[in-house]
Design an enzyme around this catalytic site. Structure first.
Site, PDB file in Angstrom:
ATOM      1  N   LYS A  58       0.828  -1.213   0.000  1.00 23.87           N
ATOM      2  CA  LYS A  58       0.000   0.000   0.000  1.00 23.87           C
ATOM      3  C   LYS A  58       0.860   1.259   0.000  1.00 23.87           C
ATOM      4  CE  LYS A  58      -2.496  -2.798  -0.468  1.00 23.87           C
ATOM      5  NZ  LYS A  58      -2.449  -4.263  -0.380  1.00 23.87           N
ATOM      6  N   GLY A 188      -0.106 -14.573 -13.199  1.00 28.92           N
ATOM      7  CA  GLY A 188      -1.242 -14.531 -12.281  1.00 28.92           C
ATOM      8  C   GLY A 188      -1.853 -13.147 -12.210  1.00 28.92           C
ATOM      9  N   GLY A 190      -4.208 -12.219 -10.272  1.00 25.08           N
ATOM     10  CA  GLY A 190      -4.979 -12.183  -9.029  1.00 25.08           C
ATOM     11  C   GLY A 190      -4.688 -10.885  -8.297  1.00 25.08           C
ATOM     12  N   ALA A 276       2.984 -14.714  -9.208  1.00 23.70           N
ATOM     13  CA  ALA A 276       1.968 -14.434  -8.172  1.00 23.70           C
ATOM     14  C   ALA A 276       0.759 -15.314  -8.449  1.00 23.70           C
ATOM     15  CB  ALA A 276       1.602 -12.963  -8.199  1.00 23.70           C
ATOM     16  N   ALA A 327      -5.744 -10.413   5.966  1.00 23.93           N
ATOM     17  CA  ALA A 327      -5.270 -10.032   7.292  1.00 23.93           C
ATOM     18  C   ALA A 327      -6.428  -9.881   8.282  1.00 23.93           C
ATOM     19  CB  ALA A 327      -4.488  -8.729   7.195  1.00 23.93           C
ATOM     20  N   HIS A 451     -23.431  15.149   1.996  1.00 21.75           N
ATOM     21  CA  HIS A 451     -23.260  15.609   0.613  1.00 21.75           C
ATOM     22  C   HIS A 451     -22.210  16.704   0.555  1.00 21.75           C
ATOM     23  CE1 HIS A 451     -24.208  16.672  -3.492  1.00 21.75           C
ATOM     24  NE2 HIS A 451     -24.244  17.952  -3.116  1.00 21.75           N
TER      25      HIS A 451
HETATM   26  P1  FAD Z   1       1.417 -14.183   8.380  1.00 21.07           P
HETATM   27  O1  FAD Z   1       1.198 -12.733   8.247  1.00 21.07           O
HETATM   28  O2  FAD Z   1       2.040 -14.906   7.254  1.00 21.07           O
HETATM   29  O3  FAD Z   1       2.287 -14.373   9.701  1.00 21.07           O
HETATM   30  C1  FAD Z   1       2.729 -15.610  10.131  1.00 21.07           C
HETATM   31  C2  FAD Z   1       3.945 -15.406  11.009  1.00 21.07           C
HETATM   32  O4  FAD Z   1       4.259 -16.626  11.654  1.00 21.07           O
HETATM   33  C3  FAD Z   1       5.194 -14.987  10.237  1.00 21.07           C
HETATM   34  O5  FAD Z   1       5.827 -13.928  10.878  1.00 21.07           O
HETATM   35  C4  FAD Z   1       6.073 -16.244  10.274  1.00 21.07           C
HETATM   36  O6  FAD Z   1       7.455 -15.941  10.255  1.00 21.07           O
HETATM   37  C5  FAD Z   1       5.664 -16.817  11.621  1.00 21.07           C
HETATM   38  N1  FAD Z   1       5.893 -18.256  11.740  1.00 21.07           N
HETATM   39  C6  FAD Z   1       5.441 -19.251  10.946  1.00 21.07           C
HETATM   40  N2  FAD Z   1       5.789 -20.462  11.439  1.00 21.07           N
HETATM   41  C7  FAD Z   1       6.484 -20.219  12.569  1.00 21.07           C
HETATM   42  C8  FAD Z   1       7.108 -21.059  13.524  1.00 21.07           C
HETATM   43  N3  FAD Z   1       7.049 -22.385  13.435  1.00 21.07           N
HETATM   44  N4  FAD Z   1       7.752 -20.475  14.558  1.00 21.07           N
HETATM   45  C9  FAD Z   1       7.807 -19.117  14.675  1.00 21.07           C
HETATM   46  N5  FAD Z   1       7.213 -18.279  13.819  1.00 21.07           N
HETATM   47  C10 FAD Z   1       6.560 -18.821  12.769  1.00 21.07           C
HETATM   48  N6  FAD Z   1      -4.334  -9.014   3.137  1.00 21.07           N
HETATM   49  C11 FAD Z   1      -5.230  -8.044   3.391  1.00 21.07           C
HETATM   50  O7  FAD Z   1      -6.173  -8.269   4.140  1.00 21.07           O
HETATM   51  N7  FAD Z   1      -5.096  -6.804   2.836  1.00 21.07           N
HETATM   52  C12 FAD Z   1      -4.085  -6.495   1.997  1.00 21.07           C
HETATM   53  O8  FAD Z   1      -3.989  -5.368   1.509  1.00 21.07           O
HETATM   54  C13 FAD Z   1      -3.129  -7.502   1.704  1.00 21.07           C
HETATM   55  N8  FAD Z   1      -2.095  -7.253   0.885  1.00 21.07           N
HETATM   56  C14 FAD Z   1      -1.171  -8.233   0.635  1.00 21.07           C
HETATM   57  C15 FAD Z   1      -0.138  -7.948  -0.252  1.00 21.07           C
HETATM   58  C16 FAD Z   1       0.800  -8.931  -0.538  1.00 21.07           C
HETATM   59  C17 FAD Z   1       1.919  -8.614  -1.487  1.00 21.07           C
HETATM   60  C18 FAD Z   1       0.707 -10.198   0.088  1.00 21.07           C
HETATM   61  C19 FAD Z   1       1.722 -11.252  -0.191  1.00 21.07           C
HETATM   62  C20 FAD Z   1      -0.333 -10.485   0.962  1.00 21.07           C
HETATM   63  C21 FAD Z   1      -1.295  -9.500   1.230  1.00 21.07           C
HETATM   64  N9  FAD Z   1      -2.370  -9.751   2.079  1.00 21.07           N
HETATM   65  C22 FAD Z   1      -3.292  -8.775   2.319  1.00 21.07           C
HETATM   66  C23 FAD Z   1      -2.547 -11.043   2.735  1.00 21.07           C
HETATM   67  C24 FAD Z   1      -2.064 -10.947   4.188  1.00 21.07           C
HETATM   68  O9  FAD Z   1      -0.719 -10.551   4.202  1.00 21.07           O
HETATM   69  C25 FAD Z   1      -2.237 -12.287   4.896  1.00 21.07           C
HETATM   70  O10 FAD Z   1      -3.578 -12.713   4.775  1.00 21.07           O
HETATM   71  C26 FAD Z   1      -1.903 -12.145   6.368  1.00 21.07           C
HETATM   72  O11 FAD Z   1      -0.589 -11.713   6.555  1.00 21.07           O
HETATM   73  C27 FAD Z   1      -2.104 -13.486   7.089  1.00 21.07           C
HETATM   74  O12 FAD Z   1      -1.839 -13.314   8.433  1.00 21.07           O
HETATM   75  P2  FAD Z   1      -1.319 -14.511   9.347  1.00 21.07           P
HETATM   76  O13 FAD Z   1      -1.070 -13.897  10.681  1.00 21.07           O
HETATM   77  O14 FAD Z   1      -2.225 -15.654   9.221  1.00 21.07           O
HETATM   78  O15 FAD Z   1       0.060 -14.962   8.694  1.00 21.07           O
HETATM   79  P1  NAI Z   2      -4.690 -15.206  -6.180  1.00 22.47           P
HETATM   80  O1  NAI Z   2      -5.255 -16.510  -5.858  1.00 22.47           O
HETATM   81  O2  NAI Z   2      -5.453 -13.957  -5.862  1.00 22.47           O
HETATM   82  O3  NAI Z   2      -4.380 -15.125  -7.756  1.00 22.47           O
HETATM   83  C1  NAI Z   2      -3.555 -16.034  -8.419  1.00 22.47           C
HETATM   84  C2  NAI Z   2      -3.888 -15.995  -9.893  1.00 22.47           C
HETATM   85  O4  NAI Z   2      -2.917 -16.740 -10.582  1.00 22.47           O
HETATM   86  C3  NAI Z   2      -5.240 -16.613 -10.216  1.00 22.47           C
HETATM   87  O5  NAI Z   2      -5.987 -15.719 -11.011  1.00 22.47           O
HETATM   88  C4  NAI Z   2      -4.882 -17.890 -10.951  1.00 22.47           C
HETATM   89  O6  NAI Z   2      -5.825 -18.251 -11.917  1.00 22.47           O
HETATM   90  C5  NAI Z   2      -3.548 -17.516 -11.575  1.00 22.47           C
HETATM   91  N1  NAI Z   2      -2.684 -18.664 -11.869  1.00 22.47           N
HETATM   92  C6  NAI Z   2      -2.438 -19.749 -11.095  1.00 22.47           C
HETATM   93  N2  NAI Z   2      -1.539 -20.564 -11.681  1.00 22.47           N
HETATM   94  C7  NAI Z   2      -1.200 -19.981 -12.854  1.00 22.47           C
HETATM   95  C8  NAI Z   2      -0.309 -20.328 -13.906  1.00 22.47           C
HETATM   96  N3  NAI Z   2       0.422 -21.456 -13.856  1.00 22.47           N
HETATM   97  N4  NAI Z   2      -0.207 -19.517 -14.976  1.00 22.47           N
HETATM   98  C9  NAI Z   2      -0.937 -18.370 -15.037  1.00 22.47           C
HETATM   99  N5  NAI Z   2      -1.796 -17.984 -14.052  1.00 22.47           N
HETATM  100  C10 NAI Z   2      -1.918 -18.783 -12.979  1.00 22.47           C
HETATM  101  O7  NAI Z   2      -3.249 -15.192  -5.494  1.00 22.47           O
HETATM  102  P2  NAI Z   2      -2.217 -14.018  -5.282  1.00 22.47           P
HETATM  103  O8  NAI Z   2      -2.537 -12.884  -6.168  1.00 22.47           O
HETATM  104  O9  NAI Z   2      -0.884 -14.628  -5.336  1.00 22.47           O
HETATM  105  O10 NAI Z   2      -2.524 -13.585  -3.790  1.00 22.47           O
HETATM  106  C11 NAI Z   2      -2.351 -14.517  -2.718  1.00 22.47           C
HETATM  107  C12 NAI Z   2      -3.245 -14.185  -1.579  1.00 22.47           C
HETATM  108  O11 NAI Z   2      -2.843 -12.993  -0.940  1.00 22.47           O
HETATM  109  C13 NAI Z   2      -4.678 -14.038  -2.001  1.00 22.47           C
HETATM  110  O12 NAI Z   2      -5.428 -15.049  -1.404  1.00 22.47           O
HETATM  111  C14 NAI Z   2      -5.116 -12.711  -1.498  1.00 22.47           C
HETATM  112  O13 NAI Z   2      -6.288 -12.815  -0.760  1.00 22.47           O
HETATM  113  C15 NAI Z   2      -3.984 -12.224  -0.623  1.00 22.47           C
HETATM  114  N6  NAI Z   2      -3.748 -10.833  -0.994  1.00 22.47           N
HETATM  115  C16 NAI Z   2      -4.679  -9.895  -0.626  1.00 22.47           C
HETATM  116  C17 NAI Z   2      -4.548  -8.587  -1.010  1.00 22.47           C
HETATM  117  C18 NAI Z   2      -5.607  -7.632  -0.635  1.00 22.47           C
HETATM  118  O14 NAI Z   2      -6.428  -7.958   0.209  1.00 22.47           O
HETATM  119  N7  NAI Z   2      -5.637  -6.435  -1.211  1.00 22.47           N
HETATM  120  C19 NAI Z   2      -3.399  -8.125  -1.782  1.00 22.47           C
HETATM  121  C20 NAI Z   2      -2.502  -9.201  -2.144  1.00 22.47           C
HETATM  122  C21 NAI Z   2      -2.679 -10.484  -1.729  1.00 22.47           C
END
Ligand code: FAD
Ligand code: NAI
Length: 474
Positions: A58, A188, A190, A276, A327, A451
């Protein structure tokens, strides 16, 4: 004698650290174990979300959007600037500073709540014992009355495009690029693909996205997906649907990508390729063989609606269990698990988890899509309002998109709200609240909206459900 806690949480992402804080608020003694290490080698709480996901993405989306608007919009506002420059190093410094402040904030919150923050690896043993191996020092076994597993998720890797941290990268690496790639490929379309594709395209990269599905944004309402596809095309994102990656060869020059679609085989040269294609639950070395818990065949820890695993007193929450990988979903599961441990009644309404994609325009929804309602056979009605008819959106120069509401034809219950447009991620909160309270569209119709505000578009869409929109021809 081993240390003993009422609750031990493994993982300090948004699921784990929130669960730990809530449990401490109940007066329970709590430890929270986390092993996350950033690229500078420093450990930090906050998990994927704060370190490599929600927050850094973000931060860069904001910087790149400001750059884009300065380039393309300022003139319309009558603002002239000289040569517009870009400093990726400064952008990345800002991103890193935001991450540092927020992850440091979590450490502060744990401390303020008397939670023992343990930096290192946690592993669940039999009998609710946890083996804690600190980053430095010897392993110890701690006892817990209750355990909450919140180990999160990691990116899926494709066998035809292995990550090398340089040319073929995952989302975390792509958030830490130090220069704008001239040609960037994304596998991807997504949420990650679209958000990261938007960041680097706005900063000047030529972005090509390869998506395996024939339909764009399969999880979104079709009207929203169609609008989004048009908008992203206008922005220069080249999204190729029905395209499956077959190979990716790296060389000094970049990556030669091959993919197949219905028309045949195609190749593409890019400087960097971001893969991704989704995330998978992360449970490596988390569960001892005699812990009593085994992940299912997709790697998820199996839980019931209350996030209880099959071992009494052990819960699992967040990305490592079923449901959307978001999250806020993990955090609310954390609150529920802690409340249940404290003996309170708690539940989670999985029907009203909002989704937001932080592109421009933003995309947000809650509840069912029109296609899902249609499929369910339930009679329904819909109403839409375009931002082009919103005074506030016009003033903001952001008129693309709309609000669409789907409601039961018989009882007027709101079944789904879908927004594509400015601040959709903020606007959706009203819809979530309405649905959480089982509101009807009439409730929204009779609610006063300020508004001029973007929220008026929700009001008007609710009115449009009964063909009573006031500022748009029904
Ligand atoms: P995580 O955030 O993955 O945290 C797990 C933690 O556990 C990590 O710190 C890991 O190191 C630790 N851990 C794991 N196993 C062990 C162990 N055995 N011992 C000690 N520590 C351990 N979601 C949204 O809602 N809004 C968004 O805008 C958004 N943007 C995203 C953008 C990107 C690029 C990505 C990749 C994801 C995004 N997500 C977003 C998804 C979001 O990040 C995850 O859904 C969220 O972080 C999940 O939370 P969690 O606590 O389950 O796991
Ligand atoms: P995603 O599941 O959203 O999208 C993956 C995409 O890749 C799908 O459209 C799928 O059809 C495509 N795909 C899969 N295999 C492929 C292949 N071999 N070739 C071409 N396309 C292929 O997963 P993404 O974007 O990696 O995000 C992971 C998770 O992180 C999501 O579940 C999402 O909820 C979370 N996330 C949330 C955000 C938010 O809330 N704003 C921002 C970023 C991630």
């Amino acid at each position: 004698m081993s240390r003993r806690f009422d609750v031990v949480v493994i993982g300090a992402g948004p699921a784990g650290y929130v669960a730990a804080i809530r449990a401490a608020q109940h007066g329970l003694s709590v430890a929270c174990i986390d092993e996350w290490q950033n690229k500078d080698g420093k450990n930090a709480f906050g998990g994927t979300c704060l370190n490599a996901g929600c927050i850094p993405s973000k931060a860069l989306l904001e910087s790149s959007e400001l750059f884009h608007r300065a380039q393309h919009e300022f003139k319309k506002h009558g603002i002239t600037i000289g040569d517009l420059g870009m400093d990726v190093t400064a952008m990345q410094k800002r991103r890193a500073s935001i991450v540092r402040q927020l992850t440091g904030g979590i450490a502060g919150l744990l401390k303020a709540n008397n939670i023992e923050g343990l930096v290192g690896h946690g592993r669940l043993l039999a009998g609710k014992k946890i083996e804690f191996t600190p980053v430095k020092g010897d392993a110890e076994v701690v006892d817990a009355d209750h355990v909450i597993l919140a180990s999160g998720s990691i990116p899926i890797e494709l066998s035809v495009a292995r990550y090398d941290g340089d040319k073929i990268v995952d989302s975390w690496d792509a958030l830490e690029f130090t220069a704008v790639p001239k040609r960037m490929g994304v596998v991807g379309a997504g949420v990650v693909g679209l958000e990261l594709g938007s960041i680097w395209a706005r900063l000047g990269a030529q972005v090509t996205v390869i998506e395996a599905m024939d339909d764009f944004l399969i999880m979104a309402d079709r009207d929203v997906a169609r609008t989004a596809a048009k908008e992203f095309k206008k922005q220069g994102l080249d999204i190729r649907l029905g395209a499956t990656l077959t190979s990716a060869e790296t060389s000094k020059k970049g990556v030669s990508v091959n993919y197949e679609d219905k028309k045949g085989t195609h190749s593409l040269e890019v400087d960097q390729l971001v893969v991704a294609v989704g995330r998978r639950p992360f449970t490596d070395s988390l569960l001892a063989e005699d812990s009593g818990i085994q992940p299912d065949d997709r790697g998820f820890i199996v839980v019931d609606d209350e996030c209880r695993t099959r071992v009494k007193g052990v819960f699992a929450i967040g990305d490592c269990v079923r449901g959307p990988m978001l999250a806020h979903k993990g955090s609310e599961e954390g609150v529920m698990a802690a409340d249940l441990i404290a003996g309170e009644i708690a539940e989670f309404n999985y029907d009203v988890v909002p989704s937001v994609i932080y592109t421009a325009p933003e995309i947000a929804w809650v509840g069912k899509t029109e296609e899902e309602v249609k499929k369910s056979g339930r009679p329904y009605k819909t109403g839409s309002f375009p931002f082009a008819a919103s005074g506030r959106a016009k003033a903001m120069e952001q008129t693309s998109g709309m609000v669409k509401i789907i409601a039961g034809a018989d009882d007027d219950e709101i079944l789904g709200v879908h927004i594509i447009g400015p601040m959709a991620g903020e606007l959706i909160a009203e819809a979530v609240l309405a649905m959480e309270f089982s509101a009807s569209t009439e409730d929204l119709q009779r609610t006063i909206h300020a508004h001029p505000s973007l929220a008026e578009a929700i009001h008007e869409a609710a009115l449009a459900v009964d063909k009573r929109a006031l500022n748009y021809i029904n």
